[in-house]
Design a protein around this motif. Sequence first.
Motif: not given
Length: 362
Positions: A136-158
């Motif tokens: 996540k930190q690498l995403l933020l460094s490369k793309y900024g907060a808005e750009g990182a959010a568009g390249r990030l998702m999760a699949v998570a249990g309860s």
Amino acid sequence: MKIEKIGLEPLITEELRKKSSAALDHLWEEAWVKAAVSKTDRARETMIQEMAKEFEEKSDVVIVAADGLLAEQIRAVVSALPQDEGRAQVQVFGGTLSPFSYGELLTALQEKDFSLIAVAAEEETVPLRGAYACLKQLLLSKYGAEGAAGRLMAVAGSQSKLLSMEAADNDFPLLRFPAGVSAGCAANTEAVLLPLAISGADIGQYLEGFYDMLASPFWDLDGADYGLARAACRKQSGLQEELWIWQAQLRPFGIWREYAAKQMPVRMLSLPEASPLSDRRNFCTTILVEEDEEDIMMPFFEGCNQDGSLNLLLRESAEKRFCEENGAPKVKIAVEQMDAYALGQLMAFTQLSDGITDYLLR
């Protein structure tokens, strides 16, 4: 998919046979089976394909951060099919605190566009938290907060704490890992289907194979016998179970099976000679793709197939090993050609037989 069996009958006692009905009844109440039988797991197929396309178009590499049994299953499924050239490459990372492994990954990502999918069936482990935080930190460094959010998702249990909170705080998509599904039975969940779709596989065909295996008339005989024999092997006979893999693309599948069974060595066999590590009297399961995606026509050499085909030579070698008369119980799972449909069949068969074995070992 074809199943051949040798010498299973002595392992399956009358007592085990009587318990098989209870095992099957229990299995059909499992959440992943209900989802497949009712095809409710297909309700999100279009959404998964759209998400996969979005991630694939903006990425050279999609990192799936996962840990444990779920990580091994995702690796097994994605590696079994060739990833299309020109598409984003799917890479599973997690389950390690090795600085060397992190260094290799971060160096490889420096010159590449990448996205991140974090997956957790249960509460996140320390290695998974570390992988997510670093990437996540690498995403933020490369793309900024808005750009990182568009390249990030999760699949998570309860039981997820970190990923659920992160998705809410950082406004990126969160898919819920299905309630009641264990990490070892995720083959028809978003955790597996999304990486598979990104790699270029036809998840519609994959799910068709999955459904057809559950409805197959031979399942009640071959699959149930296999599950019963595996339980007897571990509980009663004292035989060690081995898995023999003949093709490199199925090695991650073998590693997943070894991880799941905890006591089943995997032998990567590419030659007709016996592995010096293998006791050929053990209970052996062979997995073979009869027609590999590629074939090489070889010049003549002693022992080669008369047509020069490596596919045929491999099949002959595997058949010779399987049919050897050593009195050991054996099962051969033969896939004519590994495509999305056949992979769906194989994953359903594996989870079904695991379910029977696990129930009988309780």
